[in-house]
Structure formats: C-alpha cells, structure tokens
Scaffold this motif. Structure first.
Motif, mmCIF file in Angstrom:
data_model
loop_
_atom_site.group_PDB
_atom_site.id
_atom_site.type_symbol
_atom_site.label_atom_id
_atom_site.label_comp_id
_atom_site.label_asym_id
_atom_site.label_seq_id
_atom_site.Cartn_x
_atom_site.Cartn_y
_atom_site.Cartn_z
ATOM 1 N N SER A 96 36.652 34.409 46.123
ATOM 2 C CA SER A 96 36.859 33.085 45.198
ATOM 3 C C SER A 96 38.609 33.740 45.134
ATOM 4 O O SER A 96 39.848 33.050 45.913
ATOM 5 N N LYS A 100 41.400 32.078 47.972
ATOM 6 C CA LYS A 100 42.591 31.302 47.393
ATOM 7 C C LYS A 100 41.649 30.175 46.474
ATOM 8 O O LYS A 100 42.629 29.046 46.346
ATOM 9 N N HIS A 101 40.130 29.683 46.456
ATOM 10 C CA HIS A 101 39.805 28.343 45.942
ATOM 11 C C HIS A 101 38.451 29.061 45.360
ATOM 12 O O HIS A 101 38.354 30.039 45.549
ATOM 13 N N LYS A 102 37.829 28.595 44.674
ATOM 14 C CA LYS A 102 36.814 28.491 43.781
ATOM 15 C C LYS A 102 35.802 28.515 44.861
ATOM 16 O O LYS A 102 35.188 27.597 45.205
#
Length: 127
Positions: A96, A100-102
């Motif tokens: 993550s 840069k995102h879940k």
C-alpha cells in the motif's frame, strides 16, 4: 543523518509514523522505548541500502537483529513469531505504501509471490 553518514530521504509523515508506532511490523509485539530491550522500537530497512519512506518499517529490536541482512521473505520463513497472518498484514501495508493506495487482495497476493520469487532469485544468483 543515519549511521555511516548516509542521507535519508524520509518525509515528515514517515518520521511521525516511526515515532508513533506501537507494535512491531514483523511480530506485532508491543514495543517499548527502553534502550537495549528486546522490545525496543527500531527502524528496519526492508531492502538494504534504500533510505526512502517506502522501504522502512518500525520493528522491535529482537526482530531487527534476527532479520539482519536477510531478505524479508526469508525472515518470514525462518521466524517463529512472523505468522502467516502477520506476513499478510506486513505485505498489505508495504504494498500500500508503494502503490499509494490501499492494496486489494489480488495485489497483496501478487506482492507475496513477488517477494518469494525475488528471494529465490537472490539465492540462485548469490545476490
């Protein structure tokens, strides 16, 4: 500055995360701030020599010492405290940060496979 006079490229957010971490990224033990205790909070480079935000985790002194220069997958395989559940959570958090995102489950499984293949390749070629 860090030991060996290397320059770190850590953001303020990462430094805050390091200072506020309460549990080891590898074994999930509650960490202390006592010097030289096995549960003392330390910073570990997942990949050696890469002083960037995405490459550091906060872990207990015991795990940091035991991991030493091992590939993180090899450490996971050899540690009695680094369980499958903790490995999944570690990879989720690590992926993550890079993405840069879940990370979703498919991405997490791909990263797990990537760590395994990378470790095997390093052993094959002596890296």
């Amino acid at each position: 500055m860090y030991r060996h006079n290397t320059v770190n490229l850590y953001t303020e957010a990462t430094i805050e995360e390091v200072l506020s971490a309460t549990n080891c990224a590898y074994c999930d033990v509650e960490m202390t701030r006592g010097k030289r205790e096995s549960t003392e909070a330390t910073v570990d480079h997942v990949y050696l020599g890469h002083n960037i935000d995405e490459n550091i985790v906060v872990c207990c002194r015991s795990c940091n010492s035991k991991k030493h220069r091992q590939h993180v997958y090899d450490f996971y395989q050899s540690s009695e405290k680094f369980t499958d559940e903790l490995w999944h959570e570690f990879v989720k958090q690590f992926a993550s940060r890079f993405l840069k995102h879940k990370a979703n489950e498919q991405e997490i499984e791909a990263w797990k496979q990537g760590f395994k293949e990378e470790s095997e390749e390093m052993k094959r070629y002596g890296a």
